[in-house]
Enzyme design. Structure first.
Site, PDB file in Angstrom:
ATOM      1  N   CYS A  51       0.843  -1.193   0.000  1.00 27.52           N
ATOM      2  CA  CYS A  51       0.000   0.000   0.000  1.00 27.52           C
ATOM      3  C   CYS A  51       0.882   1.248   0.000  1.00 27.52           C
ATOM      4  O   CYS A  51       1.752   1.385   0.850  1.00 27.52           O
ATOM      5  CB  CYS A  51      -0.918   0.002   1.214  1.00 27.52           C
ATOM      6  SG  CYS A  51      -2.064   1.408   1.216  1.00 27.52           S
ATOM      7  N   CYS A  53      -0.381   4.373   0.281  1.00 28.16           N
ATOM      8  CA  CYS A  53      -1.080   5.525   0.866  1.00 28.16           C
ATOM      9  C   CYS A  53      -0.227   6.181   1.943  1.00 28.16           C
ATOM     10  O   CYS A  53       0.692   5.577   2.480  1.00 28.16           O
ATOM     11  CB  CYS A  53      -2.449   5.129   1.412  1.00 28.16           C
ATOM     12  SG  CYS A  53      -2.431   4.466   3.084  1.00 28.16           S
ATOM     13  N   CYS A  56      -0.770   4.501   6.016  1.00 27.34           N
ATOM     14  CA  CYS A  56      -0.264   3.217   6.518  1.00 27.34           C
ATOM     15  C   CYS A  56       1.149   3.351   7.060  1.00 27.34           C
ATOM     16  O   CYS A  56       1.960   4.114   6.545  1.00 27.34           O
ATOM     17  CB  CYS A  56      -0.265   2.167   5.409  1.00 27.34           C
ATOM     18  SG  CYS A  56      -1.885   1.492   5.019  1.00 27.34           S
TER      19      CYS A  56
END
Length: 193
Positions: A51, A53, A56
């Site tokens: 991930c 993003c 996180c």
């Protein structure tokens, strides 16, 4: 591989951490030298992915996290719960992190109308046990630009992820996006199966 590190478990190749059939879970521990927060996961994880993003938790110098989900009922803090705090109480995912070392131990969704309610987000790299589910895709890839990755490196990063067998998306995988849309349709009363 690019000179930009993706994540320690990706840079060395996914095959270094093979999924084991029948694996029944293990314990995640924070990065503190002593008095570690410990979280027991009583099942195999699902939907493991890289991930990009900005929310996180990622290891130092990594551009991606490796995050999976487990049923909320199988996630239990078994040691030093007093060291946990929530990163952002207004976020959909309530990320519980160790106040001392910063590692995110689990993320919980409290909104019962959310498509992923009942699933906790976990970072199995915090476990010494081998056999957890392997990453299957990369999500929010473009988001690494927001955290400082040069746009000129994006083609190389996508190529590296693809070469690892991880399809790249700028949202979640189509399967998970379908679950989100189905929940929205259910709440509107327009869901058709």
């Amino acid at each position: 591989m690019t000179i930009i590190k993706l994540h320690p478990r990706l840079d060395s190749g996914i095959q270094d951490y093979p999924e084991v059939a029948g694996f029944a879970g293990g314990t995640l521990t924070c990065l503190c030298e002593s008095d570690k927060v410990a979280v027991k996961i009583g099942s195999q994880t699902l939907h493991n992915h890289a991930c990009g993003c900005s929310q996180c938790w990622k290891p130092e110098n990594a551009r991606f996290s490796i995050v999976a989900v487990a049923s909320r009922e199988t996630v239990e803090v078994i040691s030093h719960e007093e060291k946990l705090a929530i990163v952002d109480e207004t976020a959909a995912i309530q990320r519980h992190y160790c106040k001392d070392c910063g590692a995110h131990m689990y993320g919980r969704i409290e909104n019962k109308d959310h498509a992923f309610y009942g699933l906790d987000f976990v970072h199995t790299e915090l476990s010494e046990e081998k056999g957890w589910s392997e990453p299957k895709f990369a999500a929010f890839v473009s988001s690494v630009i927001e955290t400082g990755t040069p746009t000129s490196k994006m083609a190389d990063i996508r190529n590296d992820l693809t070469n690892l067998g991880l399809p790249t998306y700028d949202t979640l995988s189509p399967e998970l996006m379908d679950l989100i849309a189905a929940k929205a349709a259910e709440l509107k009363g327009t869901l058709q199966v």
